[in-house]
Design a protein around this motif. Sequence first.
Motif, short mmCIF file in Angstrom:
data_model
loop_
_atom_site.label_atom_id
_atom_site.label_comp_id
_atom_site.label_asym_id
_atom_site.label_seq_id
_atom_site.Cartn_x
_atom_site.Cartn_y
_atom_site.Cartn_z
N UNK A 54 0.85 -1.20 0.00
CA UNK A 54 0.00 0.00 0.00
C UNK A 54 0.89 1.25 0.00
N UNK A 55 0.57 2.26 -0.82
CA UNK A 55 1.45 3.43 -0.90
C UNK A 55 1.44 4.29 0.37
N UNK A 56 2.62 4.70 0.76
CA UNK A 56 2.78 5.55 1.94
C UNK A 56 3.65 6.75 1.58
N UNK A 57 3.45 7.85 2.32
CA UNK A 57 4.51 8.85 2.37
C UNK A 57 4.99 8.92 3.80
N UNK A 58 6.29 9.14 3.97
CA UNK A 58 6.81 9.39 5.31
C UNK A 58 7.25 10.84 5.37
N UNK A 59 6.73 11.55 6.35
CA UNK A 59 7.00 12.98 6.49
C UNK A 59 7.88 13.16 7.73
N UNK A 60 9.10 13.61 7.52
CA UNK A 60 10.06 13.71 8.62
C UNK A 60 10.28 15.17 8.99
N UNK A 61 9.97 15.51 10.22
CA UNK A 61 10.15 16.91 10.64
C UNK A 61 11.57 17.15 11.13
N UNK A 62 12.00 18.41 11.14
CA UNK A 62 13.22 18.78 11.85
C UNK A 62 12.89 18.75 13.34
N UNK A 63 13.91 18.66 14.19
CA UNK A 63 13.61 18.66 15.64
C UNK A 63 13.26 20.06 16.14
N UNK A 64 12.19 20.62 15.61
CA UNK A 64 11.79 22.00 15.93
C UNK A 64 10.69 22.06 16.98
N UNK A 65 10.19 20.90 17.38
CA UNK A 65 9.05 20.86 18.29
C UNK A 65 9.57 20.87 19.73
N UNK A 66 9.00 21.73 20.57
CA UNK A 66 9.59 21.95 21.90
C UNK A 66 8.83 21.34 23.06
N UNK A 67 7.60 20.92 22.84
CA UNK A 67 6.90 20.27 23.96
C UNK A 67 5.80 19.34 23.43
N UNK A 68 5.25 18.51 24.31
CA UNK A 68 4.25 17.52 23.88
C UNK A 68 3.02 18.15 23.23
N UNK A 69 2.61 19.32 23.71
CA UNK A 69 1.44 19.96 23.13
C UNK A 69 1.71 20.37 21.68
N UNK A 70 2.89 20.93 21.45
CA UNK A 70 3.25 21.31 20.08
C UNK A 70 3.28 20.09 19.17
N UNK A 71 3.73 18.97 19.71
CA UNK A 71 3.78 17.73 18.91
C UNK A 71 2.37 17.33 18.49
N UNK A 72 1.44 17.42 19.44
CA UNK A 72 0.06 17.07 19.11
C UNK A 72 -0.52 18.05 18.08
N UNK A 73 -0.25 19.33 18.27
CA UNK A 73 -0.77 20.33 17.33
C UNK A 73 -0.22 20.12 15.93
N UNK A 74 1.07 19.78 15.87
CA UNK A 74 1.72 19.51 14.57
C UNK A 74 1.01 18.34 13.89
N UNK A 75 0.79 17.29 14.66
CA UNK A 75 0.18 16.08 14.10
C UNK A 75 -1.26 16.37 13.66
N UNK A 76 -1.99 17.14 14.44
CA UNK A 76 -3.37 17.46 14.07
C UNK A 76 -3.42 18.31 12.81
N UNK A 77 -2.51 19.28 12.76
CA UNK A 77 -2.48 20.15 11.58
C UNK A 77 -2.13 19.35 10.33
N UNK A 78 -1.16 18.48 10.50
CA UNK A 78 -0.74 17.62 9.38
C UNK A 78 -1.93 16.77 8.90
N UNK A 79 -2.63 16.17 9.85
CA UNK A 79 -3.79 15.36 9.51
C UNK A 79 -4.85 16.20 8.78
N UNK A 80 -5.14 17.38 9.34
CA UNK A 80 -6.16 18.23 8.73
C UNK A 80 -5.81 18.57 7.28
N UNK A 81 -4.54 18.88 7.04
CA UNK A 81 -4.12 19.24 5.67
C UNK A 81 -4.24 18.03 4.74
N UNK A 82 -3.73 16.89 5.17
CA UNK A 82 -3.75 15.70 4.31
C UNK A 82 -5.17 15.26 3.98
#
Length: 484
Positions: A149-177
């Motif tokens: 099954x086709x996948x893309x892997x999206x690798x971030x730079x280590x720019x995220x500073x706390x767990x909340x930012x990580x969740x927000x990043x993931x949610x935003x990514x999901x919303x866009x995709x």
Amino acid sequence: MKDKYEAVIGLEVHAQLKTKTKMFCGCKNEFTNEPNINVCPVCLGHPGSLPVINKKAVELAVKAALALNCKIHKKSVFARKHYFYPDLPKNYQISQYEEPFATDGYLIIEKKDGTKKKIRIRRIHMEEDAGKSIHEEHFSKVDLNRAGVPLIEIVSEPDISDPEEARLYMQKLRDILVWIGVSDGNLEEGSLRCDANVSIRPKGSDKLGTKVEIKNLNSFKFIEKALRYEINRQIEVLSQGGKITQETRLYDSQKDITKTMRSKEEAEDYRYFPDPDLPPLLIDDTWLEEIKASLGELPDEFKERVIKDYKIKPSDADILSRNKTLAYFFEEAAKSYKGEAQKVANLILSDLLGILKEEKMKIEDLKFPASYIGELLNLVDKNIISLKVAKEEVLPEMVKTSESPQTIVEKKGLKQITDVSSIEKIIKQAFENNPKAVKQYKTGDERKKQKAIQFFIGQVMKATKGKANPKLTRELIIKLLNEV
Ligand code: ADP
Ligand code: MG
Ligand code: ZN
């Protein structure tokens, strides 16, 4: 101790692409409970079979990369990543390594306090998914429907500073995709998967600490919780004079802890090399322009535009921008309403979504056109029905029957009573039935007077099932009370 350290986080996200067929063969790409039905010699790794690149998968991958502001490389290379596991039939996974198709992107997250932060994306590459192993007590089963099954892997730079930012990043990514139609974005079902890399370092340091990778984060909540636990664990280790070992850990959501899965010494050497069975992937300018043109408006662009054009609250625009169907439903509704668009936003976000939730429905399930919402509010502005009747009587019926607001108002006899003589008749009847309240108005102080007026409004509404025009009713009650 805690405020001496800061966390550094980078996420690796896998997204399944919404294609009809698999990455390198014609097998169906679908989620099904019947095992091993969508398989062929290619995705089963039979000798002599050859992979063919799925053009649609490349198109969706490029779409995602463009939405994430990446640089698209005209030439990229598929590589073999070797490891041995029962759910990987070829004993290697086709992926991209040294030459991925997209690099240097970013995504902007917005924190609770409204501040924005840019999270850089290092690279996005295409690859094929592995099958699924199902472990029973004394044996394991393998389902290869997912293999290839086709996948893309999206690798971030280590720019995220706390767990909340990580969740927000993931949610935003999901919303866009999801918005651009590239992925289902379902964490629970595994169409979107996240591995989190995390290290800590003394506050203000610019050197990176030793990182730990956490796997098995299949909900937004778990991403945040697992990182919170892991950061505290690392701080504990360091402050007791210990050292962090580079390792892969698993999140156990029941115990809310992370535990060692394998250490760096056990990490595998994947022996990457370019896949000789596949030519380099070439994306020419014409195709790239076509894909760009098909991208349409992105969630952030929508949000900015509706705040400007429709003057709605930014927080409402934000909620709308998280679901494309909802977003354009709002816009269609606002276009057919003659008053302020904020009223449309209110009706959709609090009332309509509330009804949908009760009915266990989604906005996508609605069968009536969005313009009905605008027409419903037009009826309120024309004093044909009250807002209360619109929300409580007409809107739920629209959801159930998909009929127009006009039809429902006629059918249920919900037209507001604006005829002076009929309202006066009802008021006089109420006076007769409640002489005490009339007396209270006549002899009482201002507070008592107001109470009496309220009481009679209630009586009239009860008698008319809420259909009397509220403003007119109030005026007539006061007039008649002063006349008796
Ligand atoms: P690996 O080779 O182990 O996969 P990479 O350098 O490719 O490591 O990085 C993988 C992910 O880990 C990226 O998202 C990156 O941002 C993140 N990362 C790298 N180093 C660190 C670190 N020291 N702390 C936290 N995250 C890191
Ligand atoms: Mg990695
Ligand atoms: Zn196949």
